[in-house]
Design an enzyme around this catalytic site. Structure first.
Site, mmCIF file in Angstrom:
data_model
loop_
_atom_site.group_PDB
_atom_site.id
_atom_site.type_symbol
_atom_site.label_atom_id
_atom_site.label_comp_id
_atom_site.label_asym_id
_atom_site.label_seq_id
_atom_site.Cartn_x
_atom_site.Cartn_y
_atom_site.Cartn_z
ATOM 1 N N ASP A 67 -0.063 5.109 1.000
ATOM 2 C CA ASP A 67 -0.437 6.386 1.592
ATOM 3 C C ASP A 67 -0.655 5.711 2.968
ATOM 4 O O ASP A 67 -1.814 4.668 3.472
ATOM 5 C CB ASP A 67 -1.539 7.546 1.626
ATOM 6 C CG ASP A 67 -1.032 8.286 0.349
ATOM 7 O OD1 ASP A 67 -0.715 9.148 0.411
ATOM 8 O OD2 ASP A 67 -2.047 7.614 -0.685
ATOM 9 N N ASP A 92 0.281 -0.741 -0.178
ATOM 10 C CA ASP A 92 0.077 -0.032 0.088
ATOM 11 C C ASP A 92 1.296 1.170 -0.456
ATOM 12 O O ASP A 92 2.022 1.256 0.280
ATOM 13 C CB ASP A 92 -0.471 0.053 1.281
ATOM 14 C CG ASP A 92 -1.698 0.673 1.049
ATOM 15 O OD1 ASP A 92 -2.318 1.769 0.433
ATOM 16 O OD2 ASP A 92 -1.630 2.183 2.620
#
Length: 259
Positions: free
Chosen positions: A31, A29
């Site tokens: 952010d 991932d």
């Protein structure tokens, strides 16, 4: 023999799995995991050394490293320029097999009437930032957290309306997002695991938010490893303190210097 995962830190587990580079596929991932959360999506900062570390690990893993993000893939390319990685964006609606592959699409655009209503909702709530991604639409309320209950109520009402059929609500860190059914980060991981660079490997996924939950839970069924950031999420075997700790671990594993 691997030690019991419950007895090993997230950093040690990451190093252990990356040490078996011919057997491991890595999904990250962005952010909150690779990058610190900023006031707006456009204000995030990519620290020195991270792009080089990701490039080095991508080579070491023979291409089996991908970014799995709620952001559009085009934004990922801008953030990590000149590096282009296998990637899935907009929560699995768009993806590419390698950095040089064409971008493919699996999700449909949100209906125009829904996008109009969501833009109107943002305009009626000063401080709420609207982000239209085509197949999803995010309302960021970081600047006005007191608006969260009102936004959630309005979004649930939208989903209950006829035009909300086939859509669902995702909650994140000071953001709500309306997305089309049939796409999520678990779908994104499964899709890439069927491609040449990733097939036959054990997946490792690192995420920080509820939108990462499907991919984290998927890991055990694929003989993989889930690691979370900042808090323990379902499916995670260990937790990094924050995104800085993830970056430090990745840069160290790549043989670089953390700054």
């Amino acid at each position: 023999m691997r030690p019991p995962q419950s007895e090993v830190s997230a950093t040690a587990l990451l190093q252990l799995w990356l040490g078996q580079h011919r057997q491991t596929a890595v999904f990250l991932d962005v952010d909150g995991t690779l990058l610190d959360i900023a006031e707006t999506p456009g204000a995030v900062h990519v620290p020195p050394g991270l792009v080089d570390a990701l490039a080095q690990l991508h080579r070491r893993l023979d291409g089996a490293l991908a970014l799995i993000s709620g952001r559009p893939v085009e934004e990922l390319d801008r953030l990590f320029h000149p590096l282009r990685l296998p990637a899935s964006g907009a929560h699995g609606a768009y993806w590419r097999e390698t950095g040089d592959s064409p971008l493919r699409r699996t999700g449909k655009d949100l209906p125009a009437c829904v996008r109009v209503r969501l833009n109107a909702l943002a305009c009626a709530n000063p401080g709420v930032l609207a982000e239209d991604k085509g197949s999803s639409f995010a309302l960021h309320y970081r600047a006005v957290p007191e608006r969260a209950p009102l936004l959630r109520e309005a979004l649930l009402a939208l989903l209950d309306a006829p035009e909300g059929a086939g859509l669902r609500l995702l909650g994140g860190k000071r953001v709500y997002e309306i997305v089309v059914d049939g796409v999520d980060k678990a779908v994104a991981v499964r899709r890439l695991m069927a491609t040449a660079a990733f097939a036959g490997r054990c997946p490792l996924f690192i995420g920080d938010d509820l939108t990462d939950h499907p991919a984290l839970v998927l890991m055990s069924g694929l003989q993989g490893l889930g690691l979370s950031v900042g808090r323990t999420l379902p499916g995670a075997s260990a937790v990094f303190a924050d995104a800085a700790a993830v970056r430090t671990a990745l840069i160290t594993a790549a043989g670089g210097n953390h700054r």
